[in-house]
Design a protein around this motif. Structure first.
Motif, mmCIF file in Angstrom:
data_model
loop_
_atom_site.group_PDB
_atom_site.id
_atom_site.type_symbol
_atom_site.label_atom_id
_atom_site.label_comp_id
_atom_site.label_asym_id
_atom_site.label_seq_id
_atom_site.Cartn_x
_atom_site.Cartn_y
_atom_site.Cartn_z
ATOM 1 N N ASN A 1 0.830 -1.210 0.000
ATOM 2 C CA ASN A 1 0.000 0.000 0.000
ATOM 3 C C ASN A 1 0.863 1.258 0.000
ATOM 4 O O ASN A 1 0.576 2.232 -0.707
ATOM 5 C CB ASN A 1 -0.920 -0.008 1.220
ATOM 6 N N LEU A 2 1.930 1.238 0.806
ATOM 7 C CA LEU A 2 2.837 2.391 0.832
ATOM 8 C C LEU A 2 3.501 2.575 -0.532
ATOM 9 O O LEU A 2 3.601 3.703 -1.035
ATOM 10 C CB LEU A 2 3.901 2.202 1.921
ATOM 11 N N ALA A 3 3.943 1.472 -1.128
ATOM 12 C CA ALA A 3 4.567 1.557 -2.451
ATOM 13 C C ALA A 3 3.595 2.167 -3.459
ATOM 14 O O ALA A 3 3.976 3.027 -4.277
ATOM 15 C CB ALA A 3 5.008 0.168 -2.903
ATOM 16 N N ARG A 4 2.334 1.743 -3.403
ATOM 17 C CA ARG A 4 1.333 2.280 -4.333
ATOM 18 C C ARG A 4 1.158 3.776 -4.149
ATOM 19 O O ARG A 4 1.106 4.539 -5.118
ATOM 20 C CB ARG A 4 0.000 1.554 -4.116
ATOM 21 N N HIS A 5 1.079 4.221 -2.894
ATOM 22 C CA HIS A 5 0.917 5.652 -2.632
ATOM 23 C C HIS A 5 2.127 6.457 -3.103
ATOM 24 O O HIS A 5 1.984 7.615 -3.503
ATOM 25 C CB HIS A 5 0.676 5.889 -1.141
ATOM 26 N N LEU A 6 3.296 5.838 -3.046
ATOM 27 C CA LEU A 6 4.519 6.527 -3.482
ATOM 28 C C LEU A 6 4.806 6.313 -4.969
ATOM 29 O O LEU A 6 5.846 6.742 -5.464
ATOM 30 C CB LEU A 6 5.707 6.025 -2.652
ATOM 31 N N LYS A 7 3.854 5.627 -5.662
ATOM 32 C CA LYS A 7 3.987 5.344 -7.098
ATOM 33 C C LYS A 7 5.245 4.530 -7.400
ATOM 34 O O LYS A 7 5.959 4.774 -8.374
ATOM 35 C CB LYS A 7 3.949 6.640 -7.917
ATOM 36 N N VAL A 8 5.517 3.577 -6.507
ATOM 37 C CA VAL A 8 6.628 2.645 -6.688
ATOM 38 C C VAL A 8 6.053 1.272 -7.011
ATOM 39 O O VAL A 8 5.127 0.814 -6.334
ATOM 40 C CB VAL A 8 7.494 2.553 -5.412
ATOM 41 N N ASP A 9 6.568 0.647 -8.054
ATOM 42 C CA ASP A 9 6.143 -0.713 -8.401
ATOM 43 C C ASP A 9 6.750 -1.661 -7.375
ATOM 44 O O ASP A 9 7.975 -1.836 -7.341
ATOM 45 C CB ASP A 9 6.634 -1.060 -9.808
ATOM 46 N N PRO A 10 5.937 -2.288 -6.503
ATOM 47 C CA PRO A 10 6.518 -3.115 -5.446
ATOM 48 C C PRO A 10 7.270 -4.326 -5.976
ATOM 49 O O PRO A 10 8.285 -4.720 -5.404
ATOM 50 C CB PRO A 10 5.300 -3.533 -4.612
ATOM 51 N N GLU A 11 6.792 -4.906 -7.074
ATOM 52 C CA GLU A 11 7.480 -6.059 -7.658
ATOM 53 C C GLU A 11 8.852 -5.651 -8.174
ATOM 54 O O GLU A 11 9.853 -6.325 -7.933
ATOM 55 C CB GLU A 11 6.642 -6.649 -8.792
ATOM 56 N N ALA A 12 8.914 -4.515 -8.876
ATOM 57 C CA ALA A 12 10.190 -4.021 -9.394
ATOM 58 C C ALA A 12 11.125 -3.644 -8.246
ATOM 59 O O ALA A 12 12.336 -3.893 -8.300
ATOM 60 C CB ALA A 12 9.964 -2.819 -10.306
ATOM 61 N N ALA A 13 10.571 -3.045 -7.196
ATOM 62 C CA ALA A 13 11.392 -2.655 -6.042
ATOM 63 C C ALA A 13 11.989 -3.888 -5.369
ATOM 64 O O ALA A 13 13.165 -3.892 -4.983
ATOM 65 C CB ALA A 13 10.553 -1.857 -5.052
ATOM 66 N N LEU A 14 11.178 -4.940 -5.225
ATOM 67 C CA LEU A 14 11.690 -6.157 -4.585
ATOM 68 C C LEU A 14 12.713 -6.860 -5.477
ATOM 69 O O LEU A 14 13.707 -7.393 -4.972
ATOM 70 C CB LEU A 14 10.534 -7.103 -4.249
ATOM 71 N N ARG A 15 12.489 -6.842 -6.779
ATOM 72 C CA ARG A 15 13.483 -7.420 -7.693
ATOM 73 C C ARG A 15 14.809 -6.690 -7.555
ATOM 74 O O ARG A 15 15.878 -7.309 -7.538
ATOM 75 C CB ARG A 15 12.998 -7.347 -9.145
ATOM 76 N N ALA A 16 14.744 -5.363 -7.461
ATOM 77 C CA ALA A 16 15.974 -4.577 -7.289
ATOM 78 C C ALA A 16 16.631 -4.900 -5.954
ATOM 79 O O ALA A 16 17.862 -5.001 -5.856
ATOM 80 C CB ALA A 16 15.659 -3.090 -7.384
ATOM 81 N N GLY A 17 15.814 -5.076 -4.907
ATOM 82 C CA GLY A 17 16.355 -5.454 -3.605
ATOM 83 C C GLY A 17 17.013 -6.822 -3.646
ATOM 84 O O GLY A 17 18.073 -7.039 -3.043
ATOM 85 N N ASN A 18 16.374 -7.759 -4.351
ATOM 86 C CA ASN A 18 16.960 -9.092 -4.516
ATOM 87 C C ASN A 18 18.302 -9.017 -5.228
ATOM 88 O O ASN A 18 19.276 -9.674 -4.838
ATOM 89 C CB ASN A 18 16.013 -9.992 -5.312
ATOM 90 N N ALA A 19 18.332 -8.216 -6.305
ATOM 91 C CA ALA A 19 19.568 -8.089 -7.088
ATOM 92 C C ALA A 19 20.681 -7.470 -6.250
ATOM 93 O O ALA A 19 21.848 -7.876 -6.333
ATOM 94 C CB ALA A 19 19.309 -7.251 -8.341
ATOM 95 N N LYS A 20 20.321 -6.489 -5.427
ATOM 96 C CA LYS A 20 21.309 -5.843 -4.567
ATOM 97 C C LYS A 20 21.888 -6.840 -3.566
ATOM 98 O O LYS A 20 23.102 -6.902 -3.367
ATOM 99 C CB LYS A 20 20.676 -4.659 -3.829
ATOM 100 N N PHE A 21 20.998 -7.630 -2.941
ATOM 101 C CA PHE A 21 21.472 -8.624 -1.979
ATOM 102 C C PHE A 21 22.372 -9.649 -2.660
ATOM 103 O O PHE A 21 23.436 -10.011 -2.135
ATOM 104 C CB PHE A 21 20.286 -9.336 -1.327
ATOM 105 N N ASP A 22 21.959 -10.119 -3.828
ATOM 106 C CA ASP A 22 22.740 -11.097 -4.588
ATOM 107 C C ASP A 22 24.139 -10.554 -4.872
ATOM 108 O O ASP A 22 25.158 -11.236 -4.690
ATOM 109 C CB ASP A 22 22.001 -11.427 -5.885
ATOM 110 N N ARG A 23 24.186 -9.285 -5.320
ATOM 111 C CA ARG A 23 25.452 -8.657 -5.688
ATOM 112 C C ARG A 23 26.372 -8.504 -4.480
ATOM 113 O O ARG A 23 27.568 -8.832 -4.544
ATOM 114 C CB ARG A 23 25.137 -7.301 -6.314
#
Length: 259
Positions: free
Chosen positions: A202-224
């Motif tokens: 819900n917070l992501a939606r209000h901030l106009k952030v795609d939650p799926e894309a944000a989590l993918r980026a978080g996953n990639a960051k952790f992997d790296r």
């Protein structure tokens, strides 16, 4: 790359028909049904998204072909069962896109942002087909959980059921986190973590952030960063203390921020 006409999709349908031929086709393809193929369809859609994220146009071309195969596969199974054909699928989506863009294809066509009109037409079409009168009707259960949460929230928001700003959403996240801390059984923890994740979407939606894309980026960051830790420590990584691993993690973070 040669230019192809829309009719060039039909050779793919012919290939699929050969593969599904009960007498001369491929045993694996013949044995499949809608349910067994559905996971492959979802996987191919994610691989398309991955190619786009990596900006790999050669891979995107390949993955779009794999996704198109899924359309041909489902359509062939449907044709064999007497439901519809690939041509019906093509005709249906062509008519739908034309119908939902009257600002482009209508008699009084004019260049404008037709998103609101699209949503209104889509809602009217859904009302004609759906026996479920809920504003949430038609949000598929099979969608990835993050995406379904976002769609449910958007549908609810259209009825006025929504936080007016992010302050209330953030307070809700804090409330849900407290309830996770207070949970004493595994069932309660599962429920409360679900509520927490829903609130974060819900917070992501209000901030106009795609939650799926944000989590993918978080996953990639952790992997790296994790790989950087392993490379720094070498073969002894697993034997290091948690404190030593944390030091390596902080080093990996600093290295990323160093120009």
């Amino acid at each position: 790359m040669s230019k192809a006409s829309p009719a060039d999709i039909m050779p793919l349908a012919t290939v699929m028909a050969r593969l599904r031929d009960p007498d001369t086709g491929c045993p694996w393809d013949i044995a499949q049904d809608f349910a067994s193929i559905a996971p492959y369809t979802i996987e191919e859609a994610y691989e398309v998204a991955d190619a786009i994220e990596r900006n790999d146009m050669a891979a995107l071309c390949d993955e779009l072909g794999d996704l198109l195969l899924q359309v041909a596969f489902h359509s062939r199974m449907a044709e064999q069962a007497g439901h519809f054909t690939l041509q019906d699928v093509i005709d249906g989506i062509t008519q739908k896109m034309t119908r939902r863009h009257p600002h482009v294809f209508g008699q009084n066509a004019r260049r404008e942002d037709g998103h609101a009109q699209w949503e209104a037409i889509k809602a009217a079409e859904r009302a004609e087909k759906e026996s479920d009168p809920s504003a949430l009707a038609g949000v598929a259960n099979a969608l990835p959980a993050l995406l379904r949460a976002e769609k449910l929230q958007k549908r609810a928001a259209r009825t006025g059921f929504d936080w007016p700003d992010t302050v209330g959403v953030i307070d809700k996240i804090v409330e849900e986190l407290d309830e996770v801390r207070a949970a004493t059984t595994q069932a309660d923890r599962t429920e409360e973590i679900g509520d927490l994740l829903f609130a974060v979407v819900n917070l992501a939606r209000h901030l106009k952030v795609d939650p799926e894309a944000a989590l993918r980026a978080g996953n990639a960051k952790f992997d790296r960063r994790f790989r950087a830790m392993e490379q720094q420590a070498g073969a002894d990584f697993a034997a290091l203390s948690l404190e030593a691993k944390e030091d390596l993690w902080q080093q990996a973070k600093r290295q990323e921020k160093t120009p």
